[in-house]
Design a protein around this motif. Sequence first.
Motif, short mmCIF file in Angstrom:
data_model
loop_
_atom_site.label_atom_id
_atom_site.label_comp_id
_atom_site.label_asym_id
_atom_site.label_seq_id
_atom_site.Cartn_x
_atom_site.Cartn_y
_atom_site.Cartn_z
N GLY A 202 35.23 39.21 35.64
CA GLY A 202 34.98 40.49 36.12
C GLY A 202 37.19 40.39 36.93
O GLY A 202 37.47 38.89 36.59
N GLN A 203 37.43 41.35 37.55
CA GLN A 203 38.85 40.35 37.78
C GLN A 203 38.74 41.52 39.08
O GLN A 203 38.48 42.88 39.67
N LYS A 204 39.80 41.21 40.84
CA LYS A 204 39.90 42.02 41.54
C LYS A 204 41.36 42.09 41.65
O LYS A 204 41.66 40.82 41.17
N ILE A 205 41.88 42.85 42.36
CA ILE A 205 43.17 42.93 42.76
C ILE A 205 43.54 43.36 44.18
O ILE A 205 42.49 43.99 44.74
N TRP A 206 44.50 42.81 44.49
CA TRP A 206 45.16 42.97 45.70
C TRP A 206 43.87 42.49 46.84
O TRP A 206 43.68 42.82 47.99
N THR A 207 43.63 41.07 46.26
CA THR A 207 43.23 40.45 46.85
C THR A 207 43.90 39.06 47.77
O THR A 207 44.14 38.20 47.87
N SER A 208 43.59 40.28 49.66
CA SER A 208 45.07 39.15 50.19
C SER A 208 44.12 37.98 50.71
O SER A 208 42.81 38.08 50.97
N ARG A 209 45.00 37.20 51.04
CA ARG A 209 44.87 35.77 51.65
C ARG A 209 43.80 34.35 50.59
O ARG A 209 42.98 34.09 51.44
N ALA A 210 43.86 35.00 49.57
CA ALA A 210 42.59 34.23 48.99
C ALA A 210 43.27 32.59 49.14
O ALA A 210 42.32 31.91 48.88
N GLU A 211 44.44 32.62 48.54
CA GLU A 211 44.61 31.22 48.46
C GLU A 211 44.32 30.63 50.17
O GLU A 211 44.17 28.96 50.10
N HIS A 212 44.31 31.48 51.17
CA HIS A 212 44.24 30.45 52.46
C HIS A 212 43.05 30.67 52.85
O HIS A 212 43.32 31.36 54.10
N SER A 213 41.98 31.04 52.40
CA SER A 213 40.49 31.05 52.35
C SER A 213 39.85 29.81 52.09
O SER A 213 39.78 30.11 50.53
#
Length: 385
Positions: free
Chosen positions: A149-160
């Motif tokens: 599937g897909q999520k959107i507006w997943t904030s900070r994913a690159e920094h978690s």
Amino acid sequence: MNESAELAPIREAVRALCANFPGEYWRRLDRERAYPAEFVAALTKAGFLAALIPEEYGGSGLTMSAAIAIMEEIQASGCNGAACHAQMYTMGTLLRHGSPAQKARYLPAIARGELRLQAFGVTEPSSGTDTLSLRTSAVRDGDHYVVNGQKIWTSRAEHSDLMLLLARTTPREQAKSRTAGLSVFIVDMREAKGHGLTIRPIRTMMNHATTEVFFENMRVPAENIIGNEGEGFRYILSGMNAERILIAAECIGDAKWFIDKAASYAKERVVFGRPIGQNQGVQFPIARSYMGMRAAELMVREAATLYEAGEECGAEANMAKQLAAEASWAAADMCVQTHGGFGFAEEFDIERKFRETRLYTVAPISTNLVLSYIAEHVLGLPRSY
Ligand SMILES: Cc1cc2nc3c(=O)[nH]c(=O)nc-3n(C[C@H](O)[C@H](O)[C@H](O)COP(=O)(O)OP(=O)(O)OC[C@H]3O[C@@H](n4cnc5c(N)ncnc54)[C@H](O)[C@@H]3O)c2cc1C
């Protein structure tokens, strides 16, 4: 402001830390759309992001009032807690509904700053606010779940390192009830990246490190499900009051920053031979913003008090978030107006904070959804959706 004197040293310590991250730091990151890694590391090192983790798991075991003092001071100092606020509230789901083994595995490492739990994957492009219509699926396959599937507006994913993920484990038409069939997982993104997990940044009008996330046969160990399969929606809801109260506190901090900036400038800026703040047309909007902020602040405290007492606080948390977001946005607009042309100049930081604070009448929940909650749950009006 009626607040326990115990919080004064916390406020002071946060202010002292934030003084090391002045406007120039945030301006540079804003231009580059870069993540404030040094700021987040400093907050983590000082233990502020582990404020709500109980002492038995290595956190500070502080109250919600202490947590809101931390977030408010960050914003009132001109910094931006959006880079890390999720850690404070997402870990609540793990704390309340995780197994003893999950808590022992993750919470102490989060408290020590070795693991970052900054990403919260709920919103999807096709369902938006209608969370129960989300389509990302997790299908059991032996000792794993396979996620697509897909999520959107997943904030900070690159920094978690970790993401708290809400996915459907039972197809909607087969679920026992409207709210059943969704489950919460802890996804270790360090393992998943390149193995079914792809993260793509979304550039937004402010520096927010938000992303869209794609899952293609991503395998998550079955032991990473939080609580019971199918009850995830309830677990996520139980964390939302904390999220709303903390974000409301950030908005109060923003409003204080704008009001302080505007009042200072109105005293100093001389036009027509007198300070602009001598004109009621300039002072009244500042006074009005101040009143709006103080009223919203009372609701934030009311919500926090109920939350700390373990009482129902859904209405107060929603109202606090809404009133505080409106107060910060009104203060932002007032601050630009008070500064005239300089309100638009990068070096004053006002236009940056203006863009940043705009978010909060939309996320984490938008105005209409708060209003319909109050209409339905407090006033007993018919359910509208
Ligand atoms: C910068 C940013 C960061 C975010 N971070 C995260 C995150 O980390 N994790 C996450 O899961 N999500 C995150 N979000 C998502 C955010 O929570 C949603 O954008 C927000 O809840 C609104 O949902 P939507 O964008 O899908 O709007 P929609 O649901 O499409 O709604 C659009 C508009 O229609 C209105 N509307 C919709 N239905 C109704 C109705 N029945 N009655 C009246 N009005 C209605 C809404 O109020 C809104 O104004 C973030 C969003 C942004 C912009």
